[in-house]
Design an enzyme around this catalytic site. Structure first.
Site: not given
Ligand code: UDP
Length: 360
Positions: A166, A214, A162, A227
């Site tokens: 971009k 969340f 991605y 994560v």
């Molecule tokens: N993440 C998490 N729990 C979840 C979903 C995502 O800990 O249920 C983490 C993910 O690994 C990343 C961060 O939250 O480090 C933000 O992820 P998101 O998918 O919101 O988008 P990003 O900011 O990476 O584009």
């Protein structure tokens, strides 16, 4: 102005379309579905076209020709998708967006291209054996549009497709600017958040962004999953702040944004994902809790288990907003607590309205 807004009914697009209409512009909005722009569908200055831009039959050229300004928000911008359908992420985010840009070049139209802060990748401080004196210093994670270097992971970590797609699109726009005087502005959003950010997960294999996971966990009393311990950090930017800055880019007084890249984000709202989970749980307990549903526990899960093979992550990213400040006089005003609480309130009331409708 007559504005062609592509991807107008996504999260950012729906808020932007609303603002454009409020300011008196005439908007042709194109998207796959219209739920998020439902409140504006009857507006006299809005034409909504339900259209997959990948369809060979649609008249991109004619629509660009008729517009004064084109805004391209079309993207797969969700890490779950980068891991699950990387080829389609490349096709949509590069090949299809390139067609839009080239139509703008052909017709001499200004393009506002939404890109991503993911182009910056990881911080130098996160690299193995990083020779960085004070790795916690925010300076190592503060990214500037025209001077920062980009650090991405290996090909096998396909999350980065991605970012790469971009980045390549940005480079092509820049090259058209250099060689053919093409007028564009590239926006790099830093984790915009607010009402309508994502639909809450409905099925086991839905992977929205972290806020929605969340929120869903809070509403249902299921675990909030961090994560890899939730150590990565993000700067969350409330959508109203983001739209204010974007609108100033649309106005572009004095051509200050011509052929510019602009970060939009709040450097003051940095949280680790663990802090975000804890803050959301606190806000939920204090403001919205349904006493029949237990407060969720916060647990850690391995990244590859949560996302599957090819997972990698941005560790930390803080926007340098000097350009937005100096070119546009913009400053974000929403703090992290109000940002989360206001966004949560929207989802809590959506859920309660849905329950009332079902029961009624
Ligand atoms: N993440 C998490 N729990 C979840 C979903 C995502 O800990 O249920 C983490 C993910 O690994 C990343 C961060 O939250 O480090 C933000 O992820 P998101 O998918 O919101 O988008 P990003 O900011 O990476 O584009």
């Amino acid at each position: 102005m007559k504005i062609l807004a592509l991807g107008a009914a996504g999260f950012i697009g729906s808020h932007l379309t609303h603002r454009l209409l409020k300011e008196g512009h005439i908007v042709t909005a194109v998207d796959l579905q219209s739920e998020k722009v439902a409140e504006d569908l009857d507006h006299a200055h809005l034409t909504f076209l339900r259209q997959d831009i990948r369809s060979p039959a649609w008249d991109l050229d004619g629509m660009v020709r008729d517009a004064d300004l084109v805004i391209d928000l079309i993207a797969y911008a969700n890490p779950g998708l980068y891991l699950r359908i990387p080829l389609e992420v490349f096709r949509l985010n590069f090949l299809e967006n390139l067609k839009i840009a080239e139509a703008c070049v052909r017709h001499g139209k200004r393009l506002i291209q939404f890109s991503t802060c993911e182009v910056y990748g990881r911080t130098a401080a996160s690299l193995k054996n990083a020779a960085v004196a004070d790795p916690e210093d925010p300076i190592h994670a503060t990214f500037s549009e025209d001077t920062s270097e980009y650090i991405l992971g290996p090909v096998a970590k396909h999350r980065w497709i991605y970012s790469c797609a971009k980045q390549l699109l940005e480079r092509v726009l820049h090259a058209y600017g250099l060689e053919q005087g093409f007028n564009y502005t590239i926006i790099r959003p830093f984790n915009f958040i607010g009402p309508k950010i994502d639909f809450l997960p409905q099925k086991d294999d839905d992977i929205p962004r972290v806020f929605s996971f969340f929120m869903d966990a809070l509403l249902n009393g299921t675990p909030m999953k961090l994560v890899n311990g939730g150590v990565n950090r993000r700067c969350y930017t409330y959508i109203d702040d983001a739209i204010e800055c974007t609108y100033r880019i649309v106005e572009n007084h004095g051509g200050v944004c011509d052929r510019q890249i602009v970060n939009i984000g709040s450097p003051y709202n940095e949280v680790s994902i663990r802090q975000m989970a804890e803050t959301m749980r606190e806000i939920y307990a204090a403001r919205f809790r349904d006493p029949a549903v237990p407060l969720p526990e916060i647990i850690s899960v391995p990244g590859e288990e949560f996302y599957g093979e090819g997972y990698d992550d941005s560790d930390r990213r803080i926007p340098d907003i000097t350009k937005a400040r100096t070119l546009l006089g913009w400053e974000p005003v929403w703090g992290i607590h109000d940002t989360l609480e206001t966004t949560m309130r929207y989802y809590v009331s959506e859920r309660r309205n849905a329950a009332t409708t079902c029961n009624g």
